[in-house]
Design an enzyme around this catalytic site. Structure first.
Site, PDB file in Angstrom:
ATOM      1  N   LYS A   7      -1.114 -15.950  -3.211  1.00 21.43           N
ATOM      2  CA  LYS A   7      -1.668 -15.087  -4.277  1.00 21.43           C
ATOM      3  C   LYS A   7      -1.133 -15.493  -5.644  1.00 21.43           C
ATOM      4  O   LYS A   7      -1.529 -14.940  -6.659  1.00 21.43           O
ATOM      5  CB  LYS A   7      -1.286 -13.619  -4.025  1.00 21.43           C
ATOM      6  CG  LYS A   7      -1.604 -13.089  -2.646  1.00 21.43           C
ATOM      7  CD  LYS A   7      -2.968 -12.490  -2.550  1.00 21.43           C
ATOM      8  CE  LYS A   7      -3.103 -11.706  -1.255  1.00 21.43           C
ATOM      9  NZ  LYS A   7      -4.481 -11.459  -0.881  1.00 21.43           N
ATOM     10  N   ASP A  65       5.105  -3.347  -2.076  1.00 20.16           N
ATOM     11  CA  ASP A  65       4.186  -4.432  -1.745  1.00 20.16           C
ATOM     12  C   ASP A  65       3.736  -5.106  -3.049  1.00 20.16           C
ATOM     13  O   ASP A  65       2.984  -4.531  -3.830  1.00 20.16           O
ATOM     14  CB  ASP A  65       2.988  -3.850  -0.972  1.00 20.16           C
ATOM     15  CG  ASP A  65       1.954  -4.915  -0.610  1.00 20.16           C
ATOM     16  OD1 ASP A  65       2.099  -6.068  -1.066  1.00 20.16           O
ATOM     17  OD2 ASP A  65       0.997  -4.579   0.112  1.00 20.16           O
ATOM     18  N   CYS A 105     -10.048  -5.026   3.066  1.00 22.00           N
ATOM     19  CA  CYS A 105      -8.910  -4.594   3.910  1.00 22.00           C
ATOM     20  C   CYS A 105      -8.235  -3.363   3.321  1.00 22.00           C
ATOM     21  O   CYS A 105      -6.988  -3.247   3.366  1.00 22.00           O
ATOM     22  CB  CYS A 105      -7.883  -5.716   4.087  1.00 22.00           C
ATOM     23  SG  CYS A 105      -8.560  -7.128   4.933  1.00 22.00           S
ATOM     24  N   GLN A 131      -0.255  -8.100  -4.841  1.00 22.83           N
ATOM     25  CA  GLN A 131      -1.208  -8.190  -5.952  1.00 22.83           C
ATOM     26  C   GLN A 131      -0.543  -8.121  -7.317  1.00 22.83           C
ATOM     27  O   GLN A 131      -1.200  -8.346  -8.332  1.00 22.83           O
ATOM     28  CB  GLN A 131      -2.251  -7.067  -5.843  1.00 22.83           C
ATOM     29  CG  GLN A 131      -3.167  -7.194  -4.652  1.00 22.83           C
ATOM     30  CD  GLN A 131      -4.050  -8.429  -4.701  1.00 22.83           C
ATOM     31  OE1 GLN A 131      -4.315  -8.990  -5.760  1.00 22.83           O
ATOM     32  NE2 GLN A 131      -4.514  -8.867  -3.554  1.00 22.83           N
ATOM     33  N   HIS A 148      -3.332  -1.582   1.163  1.00 24.57           N
ATOM     34  CA  HIS A 148      -3.981  -2.606   1.988  1.00 24.57           C
ATOM     35  C   HIS A 148      -3.648  -2.291   3.449  1.00 24.57           C
ATOM     36  O   HIS A 148      -2.587  -1.729   3.740  1.00 24.57           O
ATOM     37  CB  HIS A 148      -3.385  -3.957   1.587  1.00 24.57           C
ATOM     38  CG  HIS A 148      -4.026  -5.154   2.209  1.00 24.57           C
ATOM     39  ND1 HIS A 148      -3.752  -5.560   3.494  1.00 24.57           N
ATOM     40  CD2 HIS A 148      -4.904  -6.058   1.718  1.00 24.57           C
ATOM     41  CE1 HIS A 148      -4.440  -6.670   3.760  1.00 24.57           C
ATOM     42  NE2 HIS A 148      -5.149  -6.986   2.692  1.00 24.57           N
TER      43      HIS A 148
HETATM   44  N1  PLP Z   1      -0.912  -6.210   0.423  1.00 27.12           N
HETATM   45  C1  PLP Z   1      -1.856  -6.313  -0.496  1.00 27.12           C
HETATM   46  C2  PLP Z   1      -1.894  -5.328  -1.627  1.00 27.12           C
HETATM   47  C3  PLP Z   1      -2.794  -7.325  -0.419  1.00 27.12           C
HETATM   48  O1  PLP Z   1      -3.743  -7.427  -1.346  1.00 27.12           O
HETATM   49  C4  PLP Z   1      -2.728  -8.242   0.656  1.00 27.12           C
HETATM   50  C5  PLP Z   1      -3.740  -9.299   0.788  1.00 27.12           C
HETATM   51  O2  PLP Z   1      -4.780  -9.268   0.200  1.00 27.12           O
HETATM   52  C6  PLP Z   1      -1.716  -8.089   1.589  1.00 27.12           C
HETATM   53  C7  PLP Z   1      -0.822  -7.063   1.453  1.00 27.12           C
HETATM   54  C8  PLP Z   1      -1.598  -9.034   2.747  1.00 27.12           C
HETATM   55  O3  PLP Z   1      -1.315 -10.311   2.277  1.00 27.12           O
HETATM   56  P1  PLP Z   1      -1.352 -11.560   3.263  1.00 27.12           P
HETATM   57  O4  PLP Z   1      -2.702 -11.548   3.923  1.00 27.12           O
HETATM   58  O5  PLP Z   1      -1.140 -12.740   2.380  1.00 27.12           O
HETATM   59  O6  PLP Z   1      -0.244 -11.379   4.240  1.00 27.12           O
END
Ligand code: PLP
Length: 597
Positions: free
Chosen positions: A416, A390, A554, A393, A313
């Protein structure tokens, strides 16, 4: 109009029957057991059905089963008796092979020992799934042959248990992805998953969108909130609200207790050794930026290397790019194969003594790939690199154990995993957090301040400058307790079957290309459809009440790896049903034929 309840003695005749293996066997059984339409009875057409999903499940049967079938009637129990839902007429829906009408009863689960296994056709399993969305179990399936209505599949006692109430999560489930799933569940120890009970916990799932029931398939973007989380937020503001840590009064004590209790819940949920390893932040993005700015600035220098994967992401790319630009370090990227899985052999080649950090996702938000996290972490540690995992997900779909994973940092966002927005977690190993300088300065993170010098608090307070998002931290605690009550393993199992079902149905659509087909996957179905823009598909799905994401998610690099700028991305949660998948597939087919635009 004929609806005939299958009797208990009918059921008993099938008690010892083997699972239904294929269409031929079904036909043989159909010849043996049949129910006749009373002569002269001409069923009348009462479509559309009460629910679009029943109707669409019917459509699903016809092309996929190998039999040209038209449903004759659908019933659901209503108070004491069966209630008719839909009954297409012979004349309105003629079929290719004479008069093959489809006959269907749903019986109240209360009075039924079992349901037929999924039978040989996909459509049937879809239909059973659909029936379950009414809290009922299909009792019999019939297919007329040579003018007679024959029973196609009958309940098989013992395959599924009895639903005896609405307040249990793990009673019996309709079916998985077909016969194999049904047979497996027969022999497995775990209680099946009651999706209807779960759905009742989420008030927003009763919403109508464009006159249709909301089908929320945008769970990778954010999840819906159960009543228990909504209530917890309300309770906090009604009875506990205060700033924390800094007052002697009662409400400060209540809110501090609630906040610190939430930290304990998080620690238990991810199996951290101590709540001190858990820092409250705004979300995954902020957690990653915190590590980049605090640890990264102090530890990364010119010529050092940071490895990310192609799946990331933007939140796990941009902060490292910024750090590399500032420090003269180099960003390296692990490639993926055609299925969207990380190439471990290529990863090994990237590792060397200049590698300072490996930052990667446990589950890809664009493709759903589950990466081999354990192995990636172990290899990174061998060259002395730190690892940030991370979990944005993964947290809601698979069990996370930070000690077993041995990652140095783990990040996730509350929204999430059925919690509020604006709250997230940075987990860090204690020795790693202790060695990190503060990121932001202000109240709450200090032990003592003079104009000459500030003494900082130890972690986690050192990283929580200013007034945090107290209420939403408490709400996140409630969400995690809710998930824990249902059981992440139960969730993972159910979602896995739903994903397999959806994958199979979607992949049958001509011109539909699934992006991300790794063996290890969870919850995401990214696709493109020949001749149609992803934005148009998203808009058309919305007209039928279906919420999906269409765009780059993203995660532009990984989509470009597959030659794309955008995909349509339905993403699943444990409150999604087989019926919703059927409806999604039906609507996609309609969009493709130009029936919806
Ligand atoms: N990392 C991953 C794999 C994501 O899917 C997301 C959000 O969709 C993020 C990071 C960023 O999360 P947030 O926007 O809640 O900070």
């Amino acid at each position: 109009m004929t609806t005939r309840m299958t009797t208990r003695s009918d059921l008993e005749r099938f008690t010892n029957a083997p699972p239904l293996p294929d269409i031929e066997q079904l036909s043989r059984w159909a010849n043996e057991f049949f129910t006749e339409l009373p002569s002269g009875e001409s069923p009348h057409f009462v479509q559309p059905a009460v629910s679009h999903s029943v109707t669409e499940a019917i459509t699903d049967i016809s092309p996929s089963s190998g039999h040209a079938k038209v449903p004759l009637s659908f019933s659901v129990p209503h108070e004491s008796g069966l209630h008719e839902l839909a009954a297409p007429s012979r004349t309105e829906e003629p079929t290719a092979s004479g008069t093959p009408y489809y006959f269907q009863h749903y019986a109240n689960a209360e009075g039924l020992d079992a349901v037929p296994q999924a039978s040989a056709t996909h459509g049937l399993s879809g239909l059973i799934g659909d029936a379950s969305s009414y809290g009922v179990r299909p009792e019999s399936f019939g297919l007329p042959d040579n003018g007679e209505l024959k029973t196609l599949a009958m309940p098989k006692t013992g395959l599924f248990g009895i639903s005896s109430g609405s307040s249990f999560y793990f009673l019996e489930e309709a079916v998985g992805t077909g016969r194999d799933a049904a047979v497996q569940s027969l022999g497995s120890a775990h209680p099946p998953f009651d999706v209807q009970a779960v759905r009742r916990d989420f008030p927003i799932l009763n919403e109508k969108v464009n006159g249709r029931p909301l089908v929320w398939l945008d769970n990778a973007a954010t999840t819906q909130k159960p009543q228990i989380v909504i209530d917890r937020l309300s309770q906090f503001y009604r009875h506990e609200n205060s700033n924390i840590h800094r007052a002697a009064h009662e409400l400060a004590a209540r809110s501090t207790d609630a906040y610190e209790n939430a930290r304990q819940i998080v620690a238990r949920f991810i199996n951290a050794n101590s709540a001190d390893e858990v820092v409250f932040v705004r979300g995954s993005t902020e957690a990653i930026n915190l590590v980049a700015q605090s640890w990264g600035r102090a530890n990364v220098g010119p010529g050092d290397e940071i490895i990310v994967s192609w799946l990331e992401h933007h939140a796990n790319i941009v902060p490292w790019q910024q750090l590399c630009a500032e420090k003269g370090a180099v960003l390296r990227v692990i490639p993926v194969d055609e299925t969207g899985q990380i190439l471990l052999s290529e990863y090994r080649k990237l590792l060397n003594d200049k590698t300072k950090l490996v930052a990667f996702t446990q589950v890809s938000n664009a493709l759903g790939t589950i990466t081999p996290a354990q192995e990636i972490i172990e290899l990174a540690h061998r060259v002395g690199a730190k690892v940030l995992l991370d979990g944005a997900q993964s947290i809601s779909h698979i069990k996370v154990d930070v000690q077993a994973l041995d990652c140095d940092w783990f990040v996730f966002s509350g929204h999430k995993i059925y919690g509020p927005t604006g709250i997230g977690i940075l987990y860090g190993k204690p020795e790693v957090l202790e060695a990190m300088p503060p990121w932001q300065g202000g109240g709450n993170m200090i032990e003592d301040v003079t104009f000459e010098k500030t003494v900082y608090q130890p972690a986690p307070a050192r990283f929580e400058a200013g007034t945090g998002n107290i209420a939403d931290a408490v709400g996140l605690g409630a969400a995690l307790e809710y998930v824990q009550k249902i059981g992440i393993d139960n969730i993972a199992r159910y979602e896995h079957e739903l994903l397999a079902y959806a994958t199979e149905l979607l992949s049958r659509i001509p011109g539909l290309r699934l992006i991300g087909t790794a063996r290890e996957k969870t919850s995401v179905l990214s696709f493109v459809l020949k001749g149609l823009s992803t934005a148009d598909i998203g808009t058309a799905l919305n007209k039928e009440g279906i919420a999906v994401r269409s765009g780059h998610h993203c995660a532009q690099p990984i989509l470009r790896r597959f030659g794309l700028e955008s995909t349509v991305r339905p993403s699943l949660a444990f409150y999604n049903t087989y019926a919703e998948i059927d409806w999604l597939v039906t609507v996609v087919r309609k969009i493709q034929c130009g029936k919806i635009s």
